[in-house]
Scaffold this motif. Structure first.
Motif, short mmCIF file in Angstrom:
data_model
loop_
_atom_site.label_atom_id
_atom_site.label_comp_id
_atom_site.label_asym_id
_atom_site.label_seq_id
_atom_site.Cartn_x
_atom_site.Cartn_y
_atom_site.Cartn_z
N VAL A 1 30.95 14.39 -29.46
CA VAL A 1 30.06 15.43 -29.98
C VAL A 1 28.93 14.74 -30.73
CG1 VAL A 1 29.89 17.40 -31.54
CG2 VAL A 1 31.99 17.04 -30.24
N ARG A 2 27.71 15.17 -30.45
CA ARG A 2 26.55 14.65 -31.18
C ARG A 2 26.01 15.77 -32.05
NH1 ARG A 2 24.92 9.75 -30.14
NH2 ARG A 2 22.81 9.97 -30.89
N PHE A 3 25.82 15.47 -33.31
CA PHE A 3 25.29 16.43 -34.26
C PHE A 3 23.81 16.16 -34.48
CE2 PHE A 3 29.81 16.22 -35.15
CZ PHE A 3 30.14 17.55 -35.16
N GLU A 4 23.07 17.23 -34.68
CA GLU A 4 21.64 17.15 -34.95
C GLU A 4 21.42 17.25 -36.46
OE1 GLU A 4 19.22 16.66 -32.68
OE2 GLU A 4 20.66 16.68 -31.02
N VAL A 5 20.74 16.27 -37.02
CA VAL A 5 20.46 16.24 -38.45
C VAL A 5 18.95 16.14 -38.65
CG1 VAL A 5 20.81 15.02 -40.64
CG2 VAL A 5 22.68 15.13 -38.96
N PRO B 1 18.83 21.91 -35.80
CA PRO B 1 19.74 21.00 -36.50
C PRO B 1 21.06 21.68 -36.88
CG PRO B 1 17.92 21.63 -37.93
CD PRO B 1 17.64 22.23 -36.58
N ASP B 2 22.10 20.88 -36.89
CA ASP B 2 23.39 21.32 -37.39
C ASP B 2 23.43 21.22 -38.91
OD1 ASP B 2 24.86 21.72 -34.82
OD2 ASP B 2 24.35 19.60 -34.58
N ASP C 1 14.20 6.04 -48.77
CA ASP C 1 15.33 6.99 -48.79
C ASP C 1 15.68 7.45 -47.38
OD1 ASP C 1 15.43 6.74 -51.52
OD2 ASP C 1 14.51 8.68 -51.94
N VAL C 2 14.65 7.70 -46.57
CA VAL C 2 14.88 8.10 -45.18
C VAL C 2 15.63 7.00 -44.43
CG1 VAL C 2 13.77 8.60 -42.96
CG2 VAL C 2 12.93 9.69 -45.05
N ASP C 3 15.18 5.76 -44.58
CA ASP C 3 15.82 4.63 -43.90
C ASP C 3 17.28 4.49 -44.31
OD1 ASP C 3 13.46 4.08 -42.56
OD2 ASP C 3 12.92 2.39 -43.85
N LEU C 4 17.55 4.58 -45.61
CA LEU C 4 18.93 4.45 -46.07
C LEU C 4 19.81 5.60 -45.57
CD1 LEU C 4 18.35 3.20 -49.73
CD2 LEU C 4 19.32 1.90 -47.81
N THR C 5 19.26 6.80 -45.56
CA THR C 5 20.02 7.95 -45.07
C THR C 5 20.31 7.80 -43.59
OG1 THR C 5 19.03 9.36 -46.77
CG2 THR C 5 20.06 10.47 -44.90
N ARG C 6 19.32 7.36 -42.83
CA ARG C 6 19.52 7.12 -41.39
C ARG C 6 20.60 6.07 -41.16
NH1 ARG C 6 13.93 8.01 -38.20
NH2 ARG C 6 15.33 8.34 -36.48
N LEU C 7 20.53 4.97 -41.92
CA LEU C 7 21.54 3.92 -41.77
C LEU C 7 22.93 4.42 -42.10
CD1 LEU C 7 19.68 0.84 -43.32
CD2 LEU C 7 20.47 1.08 -40.95
N ALA C 8 23.04 5.20 -43.16
CA ALA C 8 24.35 5.74 -43.54
C ALA C 8 24.90 6.65 -42.44
CB ALA C 8 24.24 6.51 -44.86
N LEU C 9 24.04 7.49 -41.87
CA LEU C 9 24.49 8.36 -40.78
C LEU C 9 24.85 7.55 -39.54
CD1 LEU C 9 21.91 11.26 -41.17
CD2 LEU C 9 24.39 11.41 -41.59
N ALA C 10 24.07 6.53 -39.23
CA ALA C 10 24.33 5.70 -38.06
C ALA C 10 25.64 4.94 -38.19
CB ALA C 10 23.18 4.73 -37.83
N ASP C 11 25.99 4.60 -39.42
CA ASP C 11 27.20 3.83 -39.68
C ASP C 11 28.41 4.73 -39.93
OD1 ASP C 11 28.36 1.24 -40.03
OD2 ASP C 11 28.48 1.65 -42.18
N VAL D 1 19.08 12.03 -35.27
CA VAL D 1 18.36 12.26 -36.51
C VAL D 1 16.88 12.49 -36.22
CG1 VAL D 1 17.69 11.28 -38.74
CG2 VAL D 1 20.00 10.89 -37.84
N THR D 2 16.36 13.56 -36.79
CA THR D 2 14.93 13.84 -36.77
C THR D 2 14.45 13.79 -38.21
OG1 THR D 2 15.21 15.29 -34.86
CG2 THR D 2 13.17 15.53 -36.10
#
Length: 146
Positions: A7-11, A62-63, A20-30, A37-38
């Motif tokens: 399942v892929r979720f849209e965020v 987005p979910d 902050d965007v980069d860190l949030t993206r990294l946290a979600l990717a990990d 992510v958009t």
């Protein structure tokens, strides 16, 4: 925990701070869930994405929206009010993810329809844990309508 690839979720991340965007993206990717992510760098762009205005006509609903409060042009409170006033968008869960820990911001966010309010930790490891906690709650625990 193994990553759930079925399942892929849209965020949608709405934040004007690139770090902050980069860190949030990294946290979600990990994290344990697979997320598309958009990013919107201000509230006007977020509403254009959510309403699929050109050039965002192919945007997915987005979910989960992770929303900063303090942004130029259209701030997070204005985005939250507009989103929750629109019947087509009002059921999208919005978690306010901001540096503000001011009580009036917390109260106002919940009054406007936020489903959660999270103060961004200043420490990167703590931010990763926080994002993973939000991700686990919304994608692993909560049941949403189909």
């Amino acid at each position: 925990m193994p990553r759930n690839e079925t399942v892929r979720f849209e965020v949608l991340i709405v934040d004007d701070e690139p770090g902050d965007v980069d860190l949030t993206r990294l946290a979600l990717a990990d994290g344990p869930f697979s997320c598309n992510v958009t990013v919107a760098v201000n509230g006007e762009e977020a509403m254009a994405i959510l309403r699929r205005h050109p050039p965002h006509s192919q945007a997915q609903t987005p979910d989960l929206v992770l929303l900063d409060l303090n942004m130029p042009q259209m701030n997070g409170r204005e985005v939250l009010a507009a989103l929750k006033a629109d019947p087509a968008l009002s059921t999208i869960p919005v978690v306010v993810l901001t540096t503000s820990d001011v009580e009036r911001d917390v109260v106002a966010s919940y009054q406007l329809g936020a489903v959660g309010y999270v103060t961004k930790p200043l420490d990167c490891d703590a931010l990763f844990q926080t994002i993973r906690g939000v991700e686990e709650y919304w994608f692993g625990i909560v049941r949403r309508p189909l």
